[in-house]
Design an enzyme around this catalytic site. Structure first.
Site, mmCIF file in Angstrom:
data_model
loop_
_atom_site.group_PDB
_atom_site.id
_atom_site.type_symbol
_atom_site.label_atom_id
_atom_site.label_comp_id
_atom_site.label_asym_id
_atom_site.label_seq_id
_atom_site.Cartn_x
_atom_site.Cartn_y
_atom_site.Cartn_z
ATOM 1 N N PHE A 106 0.762 -1.246 -0.015
ATOM 2 C CA PHE A 106 0.171 0.043 0.023
ATOM 3 C C PHE A 106 0.916 1.145 -0.122
ATOM 4 O O PHE A 106 1.836 1.294 0.593
ATOM 5 C CB PHE A 106 -0.698 0.085 1.080
ATOM 6 C CG PHE A 106 -1.626 1.255 1.474
ATOM 7 C CD1 PHE A 106 -2.979 1.551 0.873
ATOM 8 C CD2 PHE A 106 -1.246 2.353 2.367
ATOM 9 C CE1 PHE A 106 -3.719 2.501 0.851
ATOM 10 C CE2 PHE A 106 -2.257 3.428 2.400
ATOM 11 C CZ PHE A 106 -3.187 3.322 1.586
ATOM 12 N N CYS A 107 0.462 2.331 -0.903
ATOM 13 C CA CYS A 107 1.253 3.599 -0.813
ATOM 14 C C CYS A 107 0.401 4.586 -0.373
ATOM 15 O O CYS A 107 -0.807 4.849 -1.108
ATOM 16 C CB CYS A 107 2.167 3.520 -1.844
ATOM 17 S SG CYS A 107 3.003 5.125 -2.165
ATOM 18 N N HIS A 108 0.864 5.662 0.330
ATOM 19 C CA HIS A 108 -0.098 6.935 0.510
ATOM 20 C C HIS A 108 1.132 7.691 0.835
ATOM 21 O O HIS A 108 2.264 7.766 1.311
ATOM 22 C CB HIS A 108 -0.788 6.603 1.778
ATOM 23 C CG HIS A 108 -1.799 7.595 2.208
ATOM 24 N ND1 HIS A 108 -1.268 9.106 2.664
ATOM 25 C CD2 HIS A 108 -2.941 7.776 2.105
ATOM 26 C CE1 HIS A 108 -2.352 9.754 2.935
ATOM 27 N NE2 HIS A 108 -3.355 9.181 2.469
ATOM 28 N N MET A 143 -1.568 2.098 -7.477
ATOM 29 C CA MET A 143 -0.495 1.066 -7.365
ATOM 30 C C MET A 143 -0.940 -0.095 -8.413
ATOM 31 O O MET A 143 0.084 -0.518 -9.106
ATOM 32 C CB MET A 143 -0.593 0.052 -6.129
ATOM 33 C CG MET A 143 -0.097 0.983 -4.912
ATOM 34 S SD MET A 143 1.533 1.413 -4.783
ATOM 35 C CE MET A 143 2.348 0.031 -4.286
#
Length: 174
Positions: A106-108, A143
């Protein structure tokens, strides 16, 4: 995390996560695993002496129409440089979402050191960011570009696939 101050900061972060619950807190989160055992005093824990990554595992409870039918287990990996390095978040429960890679990564931007991350950010804030993106995807930096395109161009198909994935893989909300 070699200093007692940082060890205490981690302990305080995890204590705040423990206080969250799936029904009344914001964010809705249940802590399942942390480096601190219930019956071990914070001064006795070996977390600060261990140079390896620290894993925290818990369940999030999104509120969006599709994802509110299930709970999702996430893992937050902290490096020995936490809180100066952001936690790495990975979904352990399969989810069909533009901001979650097939392997669960996960990317934020709040969790990227070069972007908006600050060492003042608490783990509770990281959990809030994850839930916020699950409920409202960030389509500028997906993503999975194919899932992001589907979300924009064919929302009914995205909803169908995401809901099917929730029903097959999500954990019960109890």
């Amino acid at each position: 995390m070699a200093t007692p101050k940082l060890n205490k900061e981690l302990y305080n972060n995890i204590t705040r996560l423990k206080l969250l619950n799936a029904t009344t807190s914001d964010p809705k989160f249940v802590l399942e695993k942390s480096p601190f055992d219930e019956d071990v005093d914070e001064q006795e824990t070996g977390a600060s002496a261990n140079p390896k990554d620290i894993l925290i595992i818990g369940r999030i409870f999104p509120e969006s129409e599709i994802f509110r039918e299930g709970a999702f287990q996430i893992e937050m990996k902290l490096t020995p440089n936490f809180p100066f390095d952001p936690p790495e978040v990975r979904f352990l429960t399969q989810i069909y979402h533009p901001n979650v890679a097939k392997d669960g990564k996960f990317c934020h931007e709040l969790l990227v050191r070069e972007a908006k991350y600050s060492n003042k950010m608490a783990l509770v804030d990281a959990v809030k960011a994850v839930i916020q993106y699950i409920d409202t995807p960030n389509l500028e930096h997906p993503m999975r570009a194919d899932v992001g395109c589907e979300y924009v161009e064919n929302r009914s198909e995205f909803n169908r696939q995401a809901l099917e994935c929730v029903r097959q893989h999500a954990l019960l909300r109890n």
